[in-house]
Write an enzyme that holds these catalytic residues in place. Sequence first.
Site, mmCIF file in Angstrom:
data_model
loop_
_atom_site.group_PDB
_atom_site.id
_atom_site.type_symbol
_atom_site.label_atom_id
_atom_site.label_comp_id
_atom_site.label_asym_id
_atom_site.label_seq_id
_atom_site.Cartn_x
_atom_site.Cartn_y
_atom_site.Cartn_z
ATOM 1 N N GLU A 1 -8.965 6.287 1.919
ATOM 2 C CA GLU A 1 -7.975 6.349 3.006
ATOM 3 C C GLU A 1 -8.612 6.198 4.375
ATOM 4 O O GLU A 1 -8.030 5.592 5.275
ATOM 5 C CB GLU A 1 -7.181 7.657 2.954
ATOM 6 C CG GLU A 1 -6.191 7.761 1.794
ATOM 7 C CD GLU A 1 -6.800 8.357 0.538
ATOM 8 O OE1 GLU A 1 -8.040 8.529 0.496
ATOM 9 O OE2 GLU A 1 -6.046 8.669 -0.400
ATOM 10 N N HIS B 1 0.202 18.701 -2.783
ATOM 11 C CA HIS B 1 1.048 17.538 -3.109
ATOM 12 C C HIS B 1 2.519 17.825 -2.833
ATOM 13 O O HIS B 1 3.390 17.176 -3.421
ATOM 14 C CB HIS B 1 0.887 17.136 -4.584
ATOM 15 C CG HIS B 1 -0.485 16.677 -4.939
ATOM 16 N ND1 HIS B 1 -1.543 17.540 -5.114
ATOM 17 C CD2 HIS B 1 -0.987 15.431 -5.132
ATOM 18 C CE1 HIS B 1 -2.635 16.849 -5.423
ATOM 19 N NE2 HIS B 1 -2.324 15.571 -5.431
#
Lengths: 328, 350
Positions: B70, B139
């Site tokens: 990322e 998450h």
Amino acid sequence: MTPTRDQKFWMYEKMVISRYLEESIEKIYLEGKKPIFNMANGPIPGEMHLSNGQEPCAVGVCAHLKPSDVVTSTHRPHHVAVAKGVDLKKMVAEIFGKRTGLSGGRGGHMHIFDPSVNFACSGIIGQGMGPAVGAALSRKMQGKDGVAVAYIGEGAVNQGAFHEALNLAAVWKLPFITIIEDNAWGISVAKAQSTAVPDNSVRAQAYGMPGYQVRNNDTYEIFRVAGEAIERARNGGGPSLIEIETSRLAGHFMGDAEGYRPKGELQALRARDPIPAMRARLMAEEGLSEADDAMLVASYRAIVDEAVAFARNSEDPAGEEALQHVFA
Amino acid sequence: MTAQAAAPANERRLTIARAMAESIAQEMRTDPSVFVMGEDIGQLGGVFGNTRGLIEEFGSERIRDTPISETAFMGAAVGAASDGMRLVVELMFVDFFGVCFDAIYNSMAKNVYFSGGNVKVPVVLMTSTGGGYSDGGQHSQCLYGTFAHLPGMKVVVPSNAYDAKGLMTSSIRDDSPVIYMFHKGLQGMGWLGTEPGATVHVPEEAYAIPFGKAAVVRKGTDVTIVSVGMGVHQGLKAAEKLAAEGVQAEVIDLRTLVPLDRDTVFDSVAKTGRLIVIDEDYKSYGLSGEIIATIAERDISVLKASPQRVAYPDIPIPFARSMEQYALPNADKIVSAFRNMKRTRTWRWL
């Protein structure tokens, strides 16, 4: 690959301009900061990272670049900006924080952006890598000419961004080159204390790309190696990594007492100053005379003096101009 | 909802995932500079389905799977966007922002400013938010406030497929970075469970919904319920329950947090005198406080009672179903908030 006569003089010009710019900034920076040093005072406030000594890294690489090629630089960007052709007046005005600066004073010396020559900076270590890889991707996808070069310091090779970006550039075979300016110091921490390998060019192997180390801040050798890497990138051969042993002739920032430097190091580095070395080469190889050199240097300095005068004579931005340009 | 109410006879109900993909595809057809980059957005079509079908039409150059890097690809998004491309880049879960926040916040969000407007950064960072399905504390977050707090990024949070498509179109056409935050529980992925109200009629042709325009999704006179994303559906359910008691709740879907349509919120509260803010993001220092401050700053005298917030408690998101469900906002909590509000002393602004 050896530089032509014109390239040699071009590199010399940019080196002299860059050095004289830094020397000028050094003097101006101290105005208003004596006898008590306060970074917030004077015509140039804030941190100041000077590039004295690192000029070969800028000119040896940028000699092969066109305005359309992309460069990202670091918190120590002036020499690279000069070599990349950033508008000097607007850049100096930006360093002063003036309305006529590249961003109207919003960025400052660590945030030099000149899209007309595709030059950008980040003041965060290693974080110019990703954007340069993205610019290289953009060129490849658009089928447009151009390579992207990310300058980083040797202290940045231990950042995740460095490794992620190298892998991305390699897996997508992008026209990307990273230049590691190894000035031996990450602020006060020596390379050997921070980095597991003495020569970062070996890290290129981990990403299946060519890696080079250039020793002794040698302008010609940088020119040769960068020329090869840039040509390969232009021809679709993918990315390369080049580490350059260079020298930081100033502190990390202005005001740095440099107590960490071993005794005698600075004197030794100054004895190997790359600018007198370049001058000597021009005299030996191209017949540059003392008189011609004095004339050239005076003309280069005049360019800087003019930019400094422009910056000094420019207006400060109004406070409320800070509210503009948050969004495009 | 307004979009549903306008549904014609040839109704075309899409999930948010399909609406997002449709908008991206339409923009890619008309603008060759648009491309998509992220993890598993190619053959898989995105973990949450919002790039499904795109690789078949546009190929792997423009629908570009990335390594799990990322930091590099967010940085690359900045560089490509500054070089004439328009990107839709996916951060699979917003919770992963920690590994790339420098690229997002120090470069993507600031380069326009640092360049005095000379550099454009047309990046749509689309990212999944929200919990409710026991995915644990890395998450399941929303983090709306984290992104909306920091200048330089527009923040979009669709609650239904109609808005999802129109807001995506506007996002791609914008020259500034846009953080497009879609809620997993609205996405229409069977395996996640889906709020049915998010799947609505979506016109086939391309259209854009302007930023900074909240939608009044239910009209009412007695209390204003303000939220985004999943909270809008919870607000609508609470409004149904309140209606059974004769209370008419007005429900506002902010749709974008940056820019924020403070006028629509204020006008509604000026009418109802009561305000409840629902936020699946953490309670403190976030959206709920910002909305209440908007009223307090402009004219506190419009309030007939102290505003209430139904927000995520200031705890990491727990795994066990019993604990997670305890912490999440829901319609019953909103109804309770209204009852609490009625019990608070009605005061008069002097």
